[in-house]
Every structure is written in structure tokens, then in C-alpha cells.
Design an enzyme around this catalytic site. Structure first.
Site, mmCIF file in Angstrom:
data_model
loop_
_atom_site.group_PDB
_atom_site.id
_atom_site.type_symbol
_atom_site.label_atom_id
_atom_site.label_comp_id
_atom_site.label_asym_id
_atom_site.label_seq_id
_atom_site.Cartn_x
_atom_site.Cartn_y
_atom_site.Cartn_z
ATOM 1 N N LYS A 244 0.986 -1.257 0.044
ATOM 2 C CA LYS A 244 -0.315 0.071 -0.140
ATOM 3 C C LYS A 244 0.472 0.767 0.374
ATOM 4 O O LYS A 244 2.336 1.116 -0.045
ATOM 5 C CB LYS A 244 -1.159 -0.192 1.255
ATOM 6 C CG LYS A 244 -1.694 -0.954 0.845
ATOM 7 C CD LYS A 244 -2.752 -0.593 0.126
ATOM 8 C CE LYS A 244 -4.500 -1.339 -0.058
ATOM 9 N NZ LYS A 244 -5.150 -1.373 1.261
ATOM 10 N N ARG A 278 -4.394 -9.619 3.714
ATOM 11 C CA ARG A 278 -4.219 -9.869 1.951
ATOM 12 C C ARG A 278 -2.951 -9.907 1.861
ATOM 13 O O ARG A 278 -2.890 -7.861 1.448
ATOM 14 C CB ARG A 278 -5.272 -8.665 1.577
ATOM 15 C CG ARG A 278 -5.897 -8.677 0.584
ATOM 16 C CD ARG A 278 -6.879 -8.333 -0.176
ATOM 17 N NE ARG A 278 -7.920 -7.847 -0.818
ATOM 18 C CZ ARG A 278 -7.540 -6.835 -1.941
ATOM 19 N NH1 ARG A 278 -6.125 -6.068 -1.520
ATOM 20 N NH2 ARG A 278 -7.610 -6.596 -3.347
#
Length: 313
Positions: A244, A278
Site C-alpha cells: 500500500k 490480504r
């Protein structure tokens, strides 16, 4: 349990205090999880030409199916298939999104019993995906569409309820929070009530604080430090920290150089009670998760040899 190397149950008095999870033992599709003592690795496979990480590498149908099956071979517990990015951009019609994800679900379901989730906020895409064999709907809008909750309630599928504030694929330029962990937990609690009210039983609910979704890097770092309010809701907590922007900005690292930071963020979340991670880099993530489980006393090492009375060469 999938830990074939377990020799004995971990001593209960040695375990750290772990959160109480509603219906900790979950049957999801063909797989059984005990989230009181294991962490699931969810692999990411995006059938989009503009996904933020792989830039279309798995857009072709055969590439997407192969990526899912490779993830299963590398130890992933489930795959998350997406047909529309979260990032702001033009709307992708529901029929086009279905055409992207449903054939992947069908092919993977025919070849494997791995858990399959579909990343969508649309009720119609969710319905078609469940009929094709999906076990979970991963909704990054936190049930913004009440019809999606009804679709899941009318099936055997589970739901991931994720925190995000803006309408799908629209920007939120300067998100502000007084206390991001508390406000995210309060949002998720309200959306869980919506799910329960629609008829989704608590044993089919998973929550996700939504790192980077309508949050800046400081917000995502704070969520990673203080995951407790979300975990304390009592539902299995999923964290999507892999590669991210909050990791890239923290390390001054491009997308291809964020693996190590992603693994650290995932491990810190696991230590606070996250039970699903995830991740894009499956092999590295599976090893990191298994190590976190061993450190936390949730599983035994695969084997014991060092200083166990045998000669160590």
C-alpha cells in the site's frame, strides 16, 4: 488444521491474551479455519488492466486463473479476485465487471477447493459470483448498497465489511479523523448491524479497517499501531496492507520495493489480533504468517532439532 508439522498443542498458559472472536471456528467453502489459533493468507488476483500493483499482469483470463492456482500451490488459503479497482476512475459497467471475474471464479472452483472471494460492491456481480462458486464477497464500501447485504444473506457466502467513506471510485482528497481507530471501529459496528439486520449471521461476517482507503499515511500507520478497537468488535479482522501507499511513503519505496514493509505491517497486525492478511507476494507472506503464528504460540514449529539432545552440525 493445515499445519501438518504440529507435534503437540501449544501450552495454553504460554499463549498470549488473544481476542475473543465470534464463531472463531469457521467453515468457509470447503475449508475450516480456527481463528483462535491460525491466520489465513488471502492472495490478491486482479483481472483489471490498471490495478495499482500488478498493472494488468493478470488481466488476461488464463493469466488470472494461473495466478490463482499458483497462489494455492504456494500455500495461500484463499484468493481474492477483483474486476474493478478501488482507485478513482471511470465507472466500469456491472456486466463488464462480471465478465471479468465470473469466468475466473468458475475455472478456479473447478480446479481447486481454495476459498474464493470476489472484490465487488455491486449486488448483481456478487450474485453471479456466488452462483459461479465464490465463497466470500469482499465489499470495500462497507455495504453501501443494502441490496448487496440481501444477496449475501440469501446465500451461504460470507461477507467482508470494509471501512471506506467515499462513494465507489470517487476521490476523498483530504480525509480527517479525530481518532481514526475508534471512528473506523464505530463505522464497522454500524455496518455489522446493517448486515445482521439483513439476515447475515454473525458467523459469516469479517471486518476490515481499510488501510489507505480514504485515509492518508498517518491514518494507516495509526490503524496498524492501534488495531485493537477493530479486533475488539469480536469478528475476524482482515487487513489489506500489502504494497500500500502508506508503506511506500513510510519507506520512500516504489511499488516493487515494498515487500519487506508489507510483511512487517502484516506481522504487527497479526500480533494485535488480525486473522486474515490480504497479500500480493504469496510465498513470502505464507512464511511470515507461519512464523508469526509460531512466535505467538498459535502453532508448534514444523520440527524441533536445535539443542534437543541431537548433535547439531
Amino acid at each position: 488444521m493445515r499445519h501438518d508439522g504440529d507435534m503437540t498443542e501449544p501450552s495454553r498458559h504460554d499463549l498470549p491474551e488473544l481476542p475473543t472472536i465470534a464463531a472463531a471456528v469457521r467453515q468457509i467453502g470447503a475449508r475450516r479455519f480456527d481463528f483462535s489459533r491460525e491466520v489465513a493468507v488471502m492472495a490478491v488476483v486482479n483481472r483489471t488492466p490498471d490495478s495499482f500493483y500488478d498493472r494488468g499482469r493478470t488481466f488476461a483470463l488464463d493469466s488470472a486463473v494461473t495466478a490463482c492456482l499458483d497462489a494455492a500451490s504456494s500455500g495461500a488459503d484463499w484468493v481474492d479476485i477483483g474486476g474493478a479497482p478501488f482507485a478513482p476512475g471511470p465507472e466500469i459497467p456491472a456486466d463488464e465487471e462480471s465478465d471479468r471475474v465470473v469466468p475466473v471464479v468458475e475455472a478456479v472452483r473447478a480446479a481447486s477447493d481454495i476459498v474464493i472471494s470476489v472484490d465487488t460492491f455491486r449486488a448483481d456481480v456478487a450474485r453471479r459470483s456466488i452462483l459461479a462458486g465464490a465463497d466470500i464477497i469482499n465489499d470495500t464500501t462497507g455495504l453501501a448498497d443494502p441490496e448487496l447485504a440481501r444477496v449475501v444473506a440469501d446465500s451461504d457466502a460470507s461477507i467482508v465489511i470494509t471501512h471506506s467513506l467515499a462513494a465507489p471510485r470517487t476521490p476523498l482528497a483530504s480525509p480527517t479523523y479525530r481518532d481514526v481507530s475508534i471512528e473506523v471501529a464505530e463505522f464497522l459496528e454500524r455496518r455489522v448491524e446493517r448486515a445482521l439486520g439483513a439476515g447475515i449471521p454473525e458467523e459469516r461476517i469479517i471486518v476490515d479497517p481499510g488501510h489507505d482507503l480514504n485515509k492518508n499515511t498517518l491514518h494507516s500507520l495509526e490503524l496498524t499501531r492501534r488495531l485493537g478497537p477493530i479486533v475488539d468488535l469480536g469478528y475476524p479482522t482482515l487487513v489489506a496492507v500489502s504494497n500500500k501507499d502508506f508503506i511506500g511513503e513510510s519507506l520512500d519505496a516504489d511499488r516493487g520495493d515494498r515487500v519487506e514493509g508489507s510483511l512487517v505491517a502484516a506481522a504487527l497486525c497479526i500480533a494485535q489480533g488480525a486473522r486474515i492478511v490480504r497479500m500480493h507476494n504469496v510465498r513470502e507472506s505464507v512464511a511470515a504468517v507461519r512464523m508469526a503464528e509460531a512466535i505467538l504460540g498459535m502453532r508448534q514449529p514444523a520440527y524441533l532439532r536445535h539443542n534437543m539432545g541431537e548433535r547439531n552440525d
